[in-house]
Design a protein around this motif. Structure first.
Motif, PDB file in Angstrom:
ATOM      1  N   ASN A   1       0.846  -1.187   0.000  1.00  0.00           N
ATOM      2  CA  ASN A   1       0.000   0.000   0.000  1.00  0.00           C
ATOM      3  C   ASN A   1       0.888   1.246   0.000  1.00  0.00           C
ATOM      4  OD1 ASN A   1      -1.707   2.138   0.542  1.00  0.00           O
ATOM      5  ND2 ASN A   1      -2.910   1.031   2.064  1.00  0.00           N
ATOM      6  N   GLN A   2       0.987   1.886  -1.147  1.00  0.00           N
ATOM      7  CA  GLN A   2       1.862   3.055  -1.314  1.00  0.00           C
ATOM      8  C   GLN A   2       1.216   4.358  -0.846  1.00  0.00           C
ATOM      9  OE1 GLN A   2       5.177   2.670  -2.872  1.00  0.00           O
ATOM     10  NE2 GLN A   2       4.571   0.645  -2.170  1.00  0.00           N
ATOM     11  N   GLY A   3      -0.052   4.322  -0.430  1.00  0.00           N
ATOM     12  CA  GLY A   3      -0.779   5.528  -0.076  1.00  0.00           C
ATOM     13  C   GLY A   3      -0.416   6.107   1.276  1.00  0.00           C
TER      14      GLY A   3
ATOM     15  N   MET B   1       7.801   5.427   7.719  1.00  0.00           N
ATOM     16  CA  MET B   1       7.497   4.470   6.656  1.00  0.00           C
ATOM     17  C   MET B   1       8.561   4.599   5.573  1.00  0.00           C
ATOM     18  SD  MET B   1       3.445   4.261   6.390  1.00  0.00           S
ATOM     19  CE  MET B   1       2.427   4.132   7.833  1.00  0.00           C
ATOM     20  N   LEU B   2       9.240   3.508   5.303  1.00  0.00           N
ATOM     21  CA  LEU B   2      10.342   3.513   4.345  1.00  0.00           C
ATOM     22  C   LEU B   2       9.933   2.841   3.041  1.00  0.00           C
ATOM     23  CD1 LEU B   2      13.268   2.409   6.671  1.00  0.00           C
ATOM     24  CD2 LEU B   2      12.684   4.716   5.940  1.00  0.00           C
ATOM     25  N   PRO B   3       9.939   3.598   1.933  1.00  0.00           N
ATOM     26  CA  PRO B   3       9.598   2.983   0.645  1.00  0.00           C
ATOM     27  C   PRO B   3      10.747   2.128   0.118  1.00  0.00           C
ATOM     28  CG  PRO B   3      10.123   5.293   0.348  1.00  0.00           C
ATOM     29  CD  PRO B   3      10.182   5.023   1.829  1.00  0.00           C
ATOM     30  N   VAL B   4      10.386   1.052  -0.559  1.00  0.00           N
ATOM     31  CA  VAL B   4      11.353   0.168  -1.206  1.00  0.00           C
ATOM     32  C   VAL B   4      10.835  -0.060  -2.630  1.00  0.00           C
ATOM     33  CG1 VAL B   4      12.534  -2.047  -1.141  1.00  0.00           C
ATOM     34  CG2 VAL B   4      11.862  -0.951   1.001  1.00  0.00           C
TER      35      VAL B   4
ATOM     36  N   LEU C   1      11.214  -9.088  -2.143  1.00  0.00           N
ATOM     37  CA  LEU C   1       9.855  -8.556  -2.295  1.00  0.00           C
ATOM     38  C   LEU C   1       9.407  -8.651  -3.747  1.00  0.00           C
ATOM     39  CD1 LEU C   1      10.331  -5.422  -0.021  1.00  0.00           C
ATOM     40  CD2 LEU C   1       9.332  -7.637   0.592  1.00  0.00           C
ATOM     41  N   LEU C   2       8.090  -8.678  -3.956  1.00  0.00           N
ATOM     42  CA  LEU C   2       7.547  -8.865  -5.305  1.00  0.00           C
ATOM     43  C   LEU C   2       7.083  -7.573  -5.962  1.00  0.00           C
ATOM     44  CD1 LEU C   2       5.427 -12.078  -4.619  1.00  0.00           C
ATOM     45  CD2 LEU C   2       7.760 -11.918  -5.533  1.00  0.00           C
ATOM     46  N   SER C   3       6.862  -6.512  -5.187  1.00  0.00           N
ATOM     47  CA  SER C   3       6.341  -5.266  -5.750  1.00  0.00           C
ATOM     48  C   SER C   3       6.893  -4.081  -4.967  1.00  0.00           C
ATOM     49  CB  SER C   3       4.812  -5.264  -5.691  1.00  0.00           C
ATOM     50  OG  SER C   3       4.381  -5.354  -4.351  1.00  0.00           O
ATOM     51  N   ASP C   4       6.610  -2.859  -5.470  1.00  0.00           N
ATOM     52  CA  ASP C   4       6.946  -1.670  -4.693  1.00  0.00           C
ATOM     53  C   ASP C   4       6.330  -1.849  -3.307  1.00  0.00           C
ATOM     54  OD1 ASP C   4       8.278  -0.458  -6.790  1.00  0.00           O
ATOM     55  OD2 ASP C   4       6.622   0.862  -7.325  1.00  0.00           O
ATOM     56  N   SER C   5       7.084  -1.529  -2.282  1.00  0.00           N
ATOM     57  CA  SER C   5       6.635  -1.814  -0.923  1.00  0.00           C
ATOM     58  C   SER C   5       6.985  -0.673   0.016  1.00  0.00           C
ATOM     59  CB  SER C   5       7.287  -3.101  -0.411  1.00  0.00           C
ATOM     60  OG  SER C   5       6.968  -4.190  -1.244  1.00  0.00           O
ATOM     61  N   VAL C   6       6.378  -0.730   1.187  1.00  0.00           N
ATOM     62  CA  VAL C   6       6.658   0.241   2.253  1.00  0.00           C
ATOM     63  C   VAL C   6       6.869  -0.548   3.541  1.00  0.00           C
ATOM     64  CG1 VAL C   6       5.738   2.151   3.612  1.00  0.00           C
ATOM     65  CG2 VAL C   6       5.268   2.045   1.172  1.00  0.00           C
ATOM     66  N   ILE C   7       7.965  -0.259   4.236  1.00  0.00           N
ATOM     67  CA  ILE C   7       8.199  -0.840   5.555  1.00  0.00           C
ATOM     68  C   ILE C   7       7.527   0.088   6.557  1.00  0.00           C
ATOM     69  CG2 ILE C   7       9.914  -1.526   7.265  1.00  0.00           C
ATOM     70  CD1 ILE C   7      11.882  -1.816   4.871  1.00  0.00           C
ATOM     71  N   ASN C   8       6.560  -0.439   7.293  1.00  0.00           N
ATOM     72  CA  ASN C   8       5.773   0.363   8.224  1.00  0.00           C
ATOM     73  C   ASN C   8       6.338   0.218   9.631  1.00  0.00           C
ATOM     74  OD1 ASN C   8       3.889   1.558   9.850  1.00  0.00           O
ATOM     75  ND2 ASN C   8       2.137   0.484   9.000  1.00  0.00           N
ATOM     76  N   LEU C   9       7.228   1.125   9.991  1.00  0.00           N
ATOM     77  CA  LEU C   9       7.843   1.067  11.313  1.00  0.00           C
ATOM     78  C   LEU C   9       6.915   1.584  12.405  1.00  0.00           C
ATOM     79  CD1 LEU C   9      11.376   2.222  10.177  1.00  0.00           C
ATOM     80  CD2 LEU C   9      10.730  -0.068  10.937  1.00  0.00           C
TER      81      LEU C   9
END
Length: 115
Positions: free
Chosen positions: A50-52, A58-61, A73-81
């Motif tokens: 969820n890129q929203g 929150m760190l985008p990857v 990972l399989l898609s654009d992702s966000v690490i939700n700290l």
């Protein structure tokens, strides 16, 4: 703590925000493996596609980045700290990757926790 190291990305059964239902998802191990704790649990942060959501914790990857490739990972992702939780060994299925030194998640954790 289990045999996982800080920075490992594992596939785990993770609680949804309602805390009643669960979903299998990648999570980042944020706990220092050298610290011995009383409970056999691992502190993790969920990884979402969820890129929203945007915040300093929150760190985008992005797909194609060195971090993304090493994390499995399989898609654009966000690490939700912002959503740290503990998991028991039975809730962790397997390791799928690691971010190692490619991604520094300490600064956002310091800000979030006021350290």
């Amino acid at each position: 703590m289990t045999g996982y190291k800080r920075g490992d990305v594992v596939l785990a059964i993770f609680p949804n925000s309602d805390r009643l239902t669960f979903k299998k998802r990648p999570v980042l191990v944020v706990q220092n493996e050298s610290v011995q704790t009383y409970f056999d649990q691992t502190i993790v942060a969920p990884i979402t596609s969820n890129q929203g959501r945007v915040s300093p914790a929150m760190l985008p990857v992005k797909v194609g980045s060195p971090e993304h490739k090493s994390m499995g990972l399989l898609s654009d992702s966000v690490i939700n700290l912002e959503t740290l939780t503990t998991l028991e060994p039975r809730e962790i299925e397997r390791k799928i990757g690691a971010c190692g030194s490619l991604l520094d998640f300490d600064p956002p954790l310091r800000v979030l926790l006021g350290l």
